[in-house]
Design an enzyme around this catalytic site. Sequence first.
Site, PDB file in Angstrom:
ATOM      1  N   PHE A 134       0.868  -1.172   0.000  1.00  0.00           N
ATOM      2  CA  PHE A 134       0.000   0.000   0.000  1.00  0.00           C
ATOM      3  C   PHE A 134       0.905   1.221   0.000  1.00  0.00           C
ATOM      4  O   PHE A 134       1.580   1.517   0.997  1.00  0.00           O
ATOM      5  CB  PHE A 134      -0.924   0.045   1.214  1.00  0.00           C
ATOM      6  CG  PHE A 134      -1.828   1.256   1.183  1.00  0.00           C
ATOM      7  CD1 PHE A 134      -3.000   1.235   0.453  1.00  0.00           C
ATOM      8  CD2 PHE A 134      -1.476   2.418   1.849  1.00  0.00           C
ATOM      9  CE1 PHE A 134      -3.819   2.363   0.389  1.00  0.00           C
ATOM     10  CE2 PHE A 134      -2.284   3.544   1.786  1.00  0.00           C
ATOM     11  CZ  PHE A 134      -3.456   3.516   1.061  1.00  0.00           C
ATOM     12  N   ASP A 187       9.675   2.870   1.447  1.00  0.00           N
ATOM     13  CA  ASP A 187       8.499   3.656   1.823  1.00  0.00           C
ATOM     14  C   ASP A 187       8.340   3.548   3.340  1.00  0.00           C
ATOM     15  O   ASP A 187       7.792   2.581   3.857  1.00  0.00           O
ATOM     16  CB  ASP A 187       7.268   3.113   1.104  1.00  0.00           C
ATOM     17  CG  ASP A 187       5.998   3.882   1.459  1.00  0.00           C
ATOM     18  OD1 ASP A 187       6.008   4.637   2.450  1.00  0.00           O
ATOM     19  OD2 ASP A 187       4.984   3.707   0.751  1.00  0.00           O
ATOM     20  N   LYS A 196       3.309  11.347   6.740  1.00  0.00           N
ATOM     21  CA  LYS A 196       2.485  11.162   7.933  1.00  0.00           C
ATOM     22  C   LYS A 196       3.050  11.858   9.165  1.00  0.00           C
ATOM     23  O   LYS A 196       2.823  13.036   9.363  1.00  0.00           O
ATOM     24  CB  LYS A 196       2.229   9.678   8.179  1.00  0.00           C
ATOM     25  CG  LYS A 196       1.374   9.036   7.081  1.00  0.00           C
ATOM     26  CD  LYS A 196       0.828   7.707   7.482  1.00  0.00           C
ATOM     27  CE  LYS A 196       0.034   7.061   6.342  1.00  0.00           C
ATOM     28  NZ  LYS A 196      -1.181   7.786   5.966  1.00  0.00           N
TER      29      LYS A 196
END
Length: 419
Positions: free
Chosen positions: A153, A238, A267
Amino acid sequence: MSTADLVGTTQAGTASAAHIEQTERHAAHNYHPLPIVLASGDGAWVTDVEGRRYLDCLAGYSALNFGHRLPRLIERAREQLDRLTLTSRAFYNDQLGPFAQALAELTGKDQVLPMNSGAEAVETAIKVSRKWGYLVKGVEPGKARIVTMRGNFHGRTTTIIGFSDDEVATDDYGPFTPGFVSVPYGDVRAVADVLDDTVVAVLFEPVQGEGGVVLPPPGFLRDLRVLCTERNVLMVADEIQSGLARTGRTFACDHENVVPDIYVLGKALGGGLYPVSAIAADDDVLGTVRPGTHGSTFGGNPLAAAIGHEVVQMLKTGEFQERARVLGERLASRLGALVGQGVLAVRVRGLWAGVDIDPALMTGREVCEELMERGILAKDTHGSTVRFAPPLVATEADVDLLVSALEDVVVTRLHRSRR
């Protein structure tokens, strides 16, 4: 869908029901939230419009690593709000340079390229990897490929979902961007088998968060680093969810003492206040970017840079990394004791856990609904898996409360099923 259907069996009051109905009527249904309307937050806790408090065990998918409204971050943001918020990169501003230097030092890289959302950072990493492939590696124009991992994801853009194997994310959104090849997660041999002269990068998550906190086999990151170096391929990590102290180290790659060629960050870099993302790499990689070849109106704006810089300063002390490590050990120990009692498996890395509930017992959604009734907010994924990621400012008592609530949910359901 009626308000009653949305609220279900919860005891949502009039105010909650009104907010839920308004949202469902006027906001597109791209999410299926739990029937709770949050109004305020402080540290690891949030309060709904009815005044009930809940332990936030999702933490904005790790965007809230430092909790809700951390005073230090609020003060820094407020200070910058009173000075300057946006200039565009058409001009220099006095916040971007210090932020870029601090983040470069934290990652051990020469340069950073700031963006806004995590998906933008992944797209940036893809573009930079391809440009490096053409300008440095010498790949034939238009032929660059990137290796990705199944179960990944990385975001929601059409390019990114094009290499997802989640049908819910991909259905009816094609056609997709070519140039990607997918292999099983954690299988370094499978990666090696597809590497040829056209491959410019391997894009992966050190921990697959959306997949249910899926951990790679021990040694995978180290072996992948060796392989990428040998084959002249960029190793692109990531760390949007796994980075910035969540796993007990600054980056999840640190668990195997591995340094990727490109860090992809987001984030928690915005402190839960503002969307801030970036990629970090050395001069030979980011030096391929020239004026006009990539940009963002808001990327690197003064407000984002001020907040991101403060986050980096906090991470330099190691305090949050240590909290995640210590609390994670407690979480792992207590969750492990539930295996065999309605829990099939537990995966923990720092203060981040994936718990597989016996699907014959209940779905992950049902678990989260039951937890909400007990004052715990969590998120399900892929059927009967539930993810837990409390803010790193949580206490030992908070961790115990979360596990006790989960135990109550699954053991109660288990006893009922045996009657």
